[in-house]
Motif scaffolding. Structure first.
Motif, PDB file in Angstrom:
ATOM      1  N   PRO A  66       1.122  -1.441   0.130  1.00  0.00           N
ATOM      2  CA  PRO A  66       0.129  -0.066  -0.008  1.00  0.00           C
ATOM      3  C   PRO A  66       1.079   1.150   0.042  1.00  0.00           C
ATOM      4  O   PRO A  66       0.467   2.533  -0.853  1.00  0.00           O
ATOM      5  N   PHE A  95      -7.118 -13.338   3.090  1.00  0.00           N
ATOM      6  CA  PHE A  95      -7.520 -12.662   4.739  1.00  0.00           C
ATOM      7  C   PHE A  95      -7.516 -11.135   5.164  1.00  0.00           C
ATOM      8  O   PHE A  95      -7.998 -10.707   5.188  1.00  0.00           O
ATOM      9  N   LEU A 103      -9.905  -8.521   4.375  1.00  0.00           N
ATOM     10  CA  LEU A 103     -10.532  -7.592   5.415  1.00  0.00           C
ATOM     11  C   LEU A 103      -9.458  -5.569   5.366  1.00  0.00           C
ATOM     12  O   LEU A 103     -10.331  -5.488   6.173  1.00  0.00           O
ATOM     13  N   VAL A 104      -7.988  -6.093   5.344  1.00  0.00           N
ATOM     14  CA  VAL A 104      -8.018  -4.499   5.631  1.00  0.00           C
ATOM     15  C   VAL A 104      -8.289  -3.628   4.511  1.00  0.00           C
ATOM     16  O   VAL A 104      -8.495  -2.342   5.107  1.00  0.00           O
ATOM     17  N   LEU A 121     -11.070  -3.291   3.404  1.00  0.00           N
ATOM     18  CA  LEU A 121     -12.149  -2.155   3.886  1.00  0.00           C
ATOM     19  C   LEU A 121     -11.854  -0.959   4.664  1.00  0.00           C
ATOM     20  O   LEU A 121     -13.048  -0.298   4.887  1.00  0.00           O
ATOM     21  N   ARG A 122     -11.198  -1.205   4.762  1.00  0.00           N
ATOM     22  CA  ARG A 122     -11.050   0.233   6.179  1.00  0.00           C
ATOM     23  C   ARG A 122     -10.021   1.342   5.434  1.00  0.00           C
ATOM     24  O   ARG A 122      -9.269   2.619   6.143  1.00  0.00           O
ATOM     25  N   ARG A 142      -4.999   2.916  -1.975  1.00  0.00           N
ATOM     26  CA  ARG A 142      -3.880   1.746  -0.992  1.00  0.00           C
ATOM     27  C   ARG A 142      -5.037   1.122  -0.948  1.00  0.00           C
ATOM     28  O   ARG A 142      -5.229  -0.539  -0.743  1.00  0.00           O
ATOM     29  N   TYR A 177      -4.563  -3.403  -1.362  1.00  0.00           N
ATOM     30  CA  TYR A 177      -5.147  -4.284  -0.454  1.00  0.00           C
ATOM     31  C   TYR A 177      -5.743  -5.831  -0.859  1.00  0.00           C
ATOM     32  O   TYR A 177      -5.656  -6.480  -1.286  1.00  0.00           O
ATOM     33  N   VAL A 205     -16.983 -10.619   1.325  1.00  0.00           N
ATOM     34  CA  VAL A 205     -16.078 -10.100   2.182  1.00  0.00           C
ATOM     35  C   VAL A 205     -15.954  -7.858   0.933  1.00  0.00           C
ATOM     36  O   VAL A 205     -15.793  -7.369   1.260  1.00  0.00           O
TER      37      VAL A 205
END
Lengths: 488, 618
Positions: free
Chosen positions: A236, A298, A302-303, A305-306, A312, A316, A433
């Motif tokens: 990122p 995983f 998941l990261v 998402l934020r 960036r 991810y 996700v």
């Protein structure tokens, strides 16, 4: 090696590489000594060079496997198909560079171009490498060019920071890779893949633990290029620091090259190495890669998402996709290679397309935040719909290339022996996700009202890579058999 | 010409697309566009049909999906049976399009109506041309969609909305049967092409029990579509749609698709006497059941709807007693006279703005043409000698008799008798007696509505002569040409049967005359009787379904709602929190420090190496 043998090699097979090399050198010379008026047409020269290289490469379709320079440089179907991805992706990225509307320092331009070509040449050498040394040289050519490209915006702090991190992490990864290779060399006494494979297919005996250490260290080192766990964390920061076309290059070309070298080395060497008498060494190490694939999918998804910075976010998401591509590597079915290839091709179109849309918006709105997408549908319906296509493909919605790629990988994982149910399941869950962050962008585009100032228009030059990427994404999604039949 | 048969469903589809896209621009003209294209469609269908008479058979297939060794194709099949259907559907659809120009005039969604009508026509034409069950099934669902859209055309009326929903759900129940049958067939024969299925039946590739099961499941689909008992309740409600729709979809074509389905799968039925028996019994029961309800209903279109159900029952009965040609022949004649009756009813409704027959009367003064064509339709459906219904119904009776099903024969005779009673009750109440409406309330009927009625009236009278024992059994011969499995089955008619049919028909008319014109019987007395109330309430079938299936499913739904609320939602909340937590932790670990990144890589390497060393025991 006397001059006779040297001349007897089929040098014609290297025409694509030579084209890129010559055009690259020409560009650097023209950039240095040419008149300023010429410099405007330099990008077109690069595009032309890559185009010619693609044509030269296509002539090799169906050509039998040959190798030159004592098996250090091979031209097999594997090299052919993967070089094609590298060339197509670089072509799209060059078109992306050309479409730039905001004038930056003119001096940057030429450098980007020949660095891109140098990196591409490195990637092609990786695809054809038949020797640990030639593979390594190709990889380093790719890496060094990439380090400079990331840092070219030298007045930008983020750019310099990204380049520094990339360089440090990359060097360590290189050290890992070389260290791992030295074990393999120590065990077999050769750097040629053919010889190594032959040596290893005999009984390794007490050499087994050494082979395993070599395997693990090399894999971790190469994980850097494909940005999978545990060497993913630079991604990122570097994507954010680099200019968008370079991010796209790292995300697609550099990553593809990483997969190419992994397949080449690990299937080529360890796929033939016997272990414990019955299984191949690669087969016993499947669990290791499976764990990495699991963690990569995983963490990447998941990261993501934020993230609010679009580059960036895509970084991810690209980590997540690398996790998906590791699955066929683990599944080991007859269609694994085909699945990797197809996914990389689909990934090239959709990722470069998404980066292209971001590039357009970023130039117009001077921001990389997700808010550049708010209300896009009202400002430019066409761009919003195009972005929707790329997002749908990245998310794996039917009708797009991404769906077919994921579907093939999923089926391959379930059909494999032993079946990788956990990986297939993880992939399905993580795909769901990923809907959250991909669809969030769609929500921004269609439902929210525009926030940032500035009009959004697609310039004529910008539409070229967009159209190509849309055509690729939809085409591969609706007629996947064209590409798959081509591969056979 | 026959190579262009694909144009037949493609043209109405084109109309549909045109009208949907250019809805705003075309406005009034959209009706004319639709009529024009449906006219062309009819001409193409006629040319194709004429060539088909010479050729006998035509098949065109394109591979659509290839899964392993199984090839699923898409294409066009023409044989005598579906050639006849094709012509019939194209012809009636054309007439109804024309009629709708007048009937729907001034409606706000004029273009949309024609778009839907064209969509339906296209689907129906595609359905009869399907060479395999999968394609058939797709069009089968598409006609269902067309029907749904058109029943709910006046969607601002709650009753129309409910009726559309009901029609969709009820026919879906049947469709599930068809779908299961289809899947079983595919499992058994590895193909869905009709020819392959026939072949499999002939070769004995399927066990007898399996054939019966599949035949019955497919018949359930036919029951749903053709409004047979017990899935008939949607058809009377479907009368909420505009009257031309009732005439085309819910009288002449779509509802006959169930009969057509049985005809298409006939070899399968012929291989199972049990399935045949069920078809015959359901048909006969529906025929008499719906006829009794038709006796007492007061809504003009409702009576016609029950009459349709009853006539479809006759067709099914014929199918069940090996009267293949009789059934299709009745389908053919019924399409004309029932469409005619609906169009006539439509022009009555158009003129007087009510559907309650108790409020009508004496309309033969003001609606001369309508009255005349309605009478023709009524005579035809009642089986009045020399009218089309006479021949087709007589053939059905002959088939039943020839099979030795005397019980069913009596039921059929009674149902035929009731048919003339309720039809003439309708005729006398609407067109005879005292006029109960003031003069100025009657609107004139436009020409576009008159022409289709007159054409249909001609066919209602004369279409029977296509297949008589006197002048030649053209339709039967033609059909048998395309269906070799029918060889050896022939039901000749006899004089006594004709006489009996005549007596029954005339008796019914006479009885209706006595009751409703001469007032010979005291009608008020019945109305309090239990039987009358039961018939008026349609045997309480709707109430029965409401209290069992509808309420039952609601109860189950309610139960699941609580499961959803207190169980599923909790899990979802938990998963959501889990994802957010992971995501937050993950991004926190992204410190931005190159040292961290490298450390993670080193740690990872060490960890993996350690695990492997420990596991490997080195």
């Amino acid at each position: 090696m006397d001059i006779q043998t040297l001349l007897s090699f089929e040098w014609g097979m290297m025409a694509p590489e030579f084209t890129i090399l010559i055009v690259g050198i020409l560009l650097s010379l023209l950039d240095l000594f040419g008149k300023d008026t010429w410099k405007k047409s330099l990008p077109w020269l690069a595009v032309g060079g890559v185009g010619v290289a693609i044509i030269f490469l296509l002539f090799q379709y169906g050509h039998g496997d040959i190798s030159i320079l004592g098996n250090t440089y091979v031209f097999d179907s594997f090299a052919f198909y993967f070089k094609l991805i590298l060339l197509i992706a670089t072509l799209l990225i060059l078109l992306m560079v050309i479409s730039r509307t905001v004038q930056q320092e003119v001096r940057d331009r030429g450098e980007y171009l020949y660095l891109l070509l140098a990196a591409l040449l490195g990637g092609m050498m990786v695809a054809s490498g038949g020797d640990l040394i030639s593979l390594f040289v190709g990889l380093e050519l790719l890496s060094l060019s990439s380090y400079i490209m990331v840092g070219l915006r030298k007045r930008d702090v983020r750019s310099s920071e990204g380049a520094m991190k990339y360089l440090i992490n990359g060097s360590i990864a290189t050290a890992f890779t070389l260290f791992g290779m030295s074990y393999v060399f120590g065990l077999t006494g050769s750097t040629k893949l053919v010889d190594i494979a032959r040596e290893m297919s005999g009984s390794l005996g007490s050499g087994e633990p050494v082979a395993i250490i070599g395997f693990i260290i090399m894999f971790v080192g190469l994980a850097f290029k494909i940005s999978t766990v545990p060497f993913h964390m630079w991604t990122p920061d570097v994507y954010e620091g680099a200019v968008t076309p370079v991010s796209a290059f790292l995300s697609v070309v550099s990553k593809s090259a990483g997969f190419i070298i992994i397949v080449r080395i690990f299937w080529g060497i360890f796929g033939n190495a016997t272990f414990g008498g019955s299984d191949t060494l690669f087969a016993t190490m499947i669990d290791f890669i499976a764990v990495l694939a699991f963690l990569t999918m995983f963490i990447g998804n998941l990261v993501a998402l934020r993230q609010r910075n679009m580059k960036r976010l895509l970084a991810y998401s690209s980590i997540g996709h690398a996790g998906y591509i590791l699955i066929p590597l683990v599944s080991l079915t007859p269609v694994s290679l085909e699945n990797i290839w197809f996914y990389l091709l689909a990934y090239a179109f959709m990722t470069i397309g998404a980066f292209m849309v971001i590039y357009i918006l970023e130039q117009q709105k001077q921001s990389e935040d997700i808010s550049i997408f708010t209300g896009l549908y009202r400002e430019s319906p066409a761009l919003a719909i195009i972005m929707t296509i790329f997002l749908a493909s990245l998310a794996g919605i039917p009708g797009t290339a991404g769906f077919i790629g994921k579907f093939n990988i999923f089926v391959g994982a379930v059909a494999a022996d032993p079946a990788q149910y956990i990986l297939a399941g993880t992939m399905a869950v993580m795909t769901v996700v990923s809907y959250i962050y991909y669809f969030n962008i769609m929500v921004q585009m269609y439902i929210r009202k525009p926030q940032l100032e500035g009009t959004t228009k697609i310039a004529r030059l910008q539409s070229v890579p967009l159209i190509l990427c849309v055509a690729g994404t939809i085409g591969l999604g609706v007629f996947p058999f064209i590409a798959l039949n081509f591969f056979h | 010409m026959i190579e262009f048969a694909w144009l037949i469903p493609a043209l109405p589809l084109l109309t549909f697309l045109l009208l949907i896209v250019l809805r705003e621009k075309l406005k009034k003209a959209s009706g004319y566009v639709a009529v024009l294209i449906s006219g062309i469609t009819f001409i193409v269908a006629t040319l194709v049909f004429l060539q088909l008479i010479d050729v006998g058979n035509f098949l065109m297939e394109w591979s659509w999906l290839t899964i392993g060794s199984i090839d699923i194709s898409f294409g066009i099949l023409l044989n005598p049976l579906n050639g006849l259907m094709l012509l019939l559907v194209a012809f009636i659809s054309f007439l109804i399009h024309m009629y709708s120009l007048g009937y729907m005039d001034g409606d706000q969604r004029f273009s949309t109506f024609f778009a839907y009508l064209s969509l339906f026509t296209s689907a129906m034409l595609g359905l009869v041309m399907s060479p395999n069950l999968l394609q058939f099934y797709m069009f089968w669902e598409l006609v269902g969609l067309g029907s749904f859209l058109l029943i709910g055309f006046y969607f601002y009326k709650n009753s129309a909305k409910q009726a559309a929903k009901k029609a969709f759900i009820m026919t879906r129940i049947g469709d599930v049967g068809l779908l299961i049958g289809l899947i079983l067939l595919f499992w058994q024969t590895n193909s869905l092409r009709f020819v392959d299925i026939y072949q499999a039946v002939t070769n004995g590739d399927m066990s007898g029990g399996m054939i019966t099961l599949i035949a019955i499941l497919i018949f359930i689909g036919a029951i749903g579509k053709s409004g047979q008992f017990p899935l008939h309740t949607w058809l009377p409600d479907a009368m909420e749609g505009p009257t031309p729709v009732s005439a085309l979809i819910h009288a002449a074509t779509m509802v006959a698709a169930g009969v057509y389905l049985v005809a298409v799968m006939y070899p399968l039925y012929m291989a199972s006497s049990l399935a045949m028996m069920i078809v015959a019994i359901v048909g006969a029961f529906t025929a008499i059941y719906a006829a009794t309800i038709g006796l007492v209903q007061n809504d003009l279109k409702q009576v016609l709807a029950y009459s349709t159900i009853s006539q479809l029952g006759f067709m099914m009965l014929a199918m069940g007693v090996l009267g293949y040609t009789a059934g299709i022949f009745h389908l053919f004649t019924h399409a004309f006279f029932k469409a005619l009756l609906f169009l006539a009813a439509g022009s009555v409704i158009h003129a007087v703005h009510t559907q309650n027959i108790k409020e009508m009367g004496g309309l033969n003064q003001k609606l001369k043409l309508t009255s005349a064509v309605f009478l023709i339709g009524a005579l035809a459906i009642s089986g009045f000698p020399l009218f089309s219904g006479f021949f087709s119904k007589e053939e059905i009776l002959a088939s039943v008799w020839a099979e030795g099903q005397y019980g069913l024969f009596i039921i059929a005779i009674v149902a035929a008798f009731l048919t003339s009673v309720y039809m003439f009750r309708l005729y006398f109440l609407v067109f005879h007696g005292e006029s109960k409406l003031t003069l100025d309330k009657v609107k004139p009927v436009p020409m576009t509505m008159k022409i289709p009625m007159m054409v249909l009236a001609l066919f209602a009278i004369f279409s029977g002569f296509f297949n008589t024992s006197w002048f030649g059994t053209y339709i039967a011969d033609f059909l048998e040409e395309g269906a070799t499995y029918l060889e050896g089955i022939h039901h000749g008619s006899s004089i006594w049967l004709m006489l009996l049919a005549t007596v029954v028909s005339l008796g019914g008319i006479a009885l209706a005359y006595l009751i409703y014109v001469k007032n010979a019987l005291n009608q008020e007395n019945w109305k309090t009787s239990g039987t009358y109330q039961m018939l008026l309430n349609k045997y309480y079938m709707d109430e029965f379904y409401d209290n069992t299936f509808v309420k039952g499913s609601r109860g189950i739904g309610l139960g699941f709602q609580y499961v959803e609320k207190y169980f599923v939602r909790l899990i979802i909340l938990f998963i959501g929190d889990l994802v957010t937590t992971f995501s937050r932790t993950g991004s926190k670990s992204q410190t931005g420090q190159a040292q961290t990144y490298t450390a993670v890589a080193f740690l990872g390497l060490v960890l993996f190496a350690a695990v492997y060393m420990l596991k490997g025991g080195y």
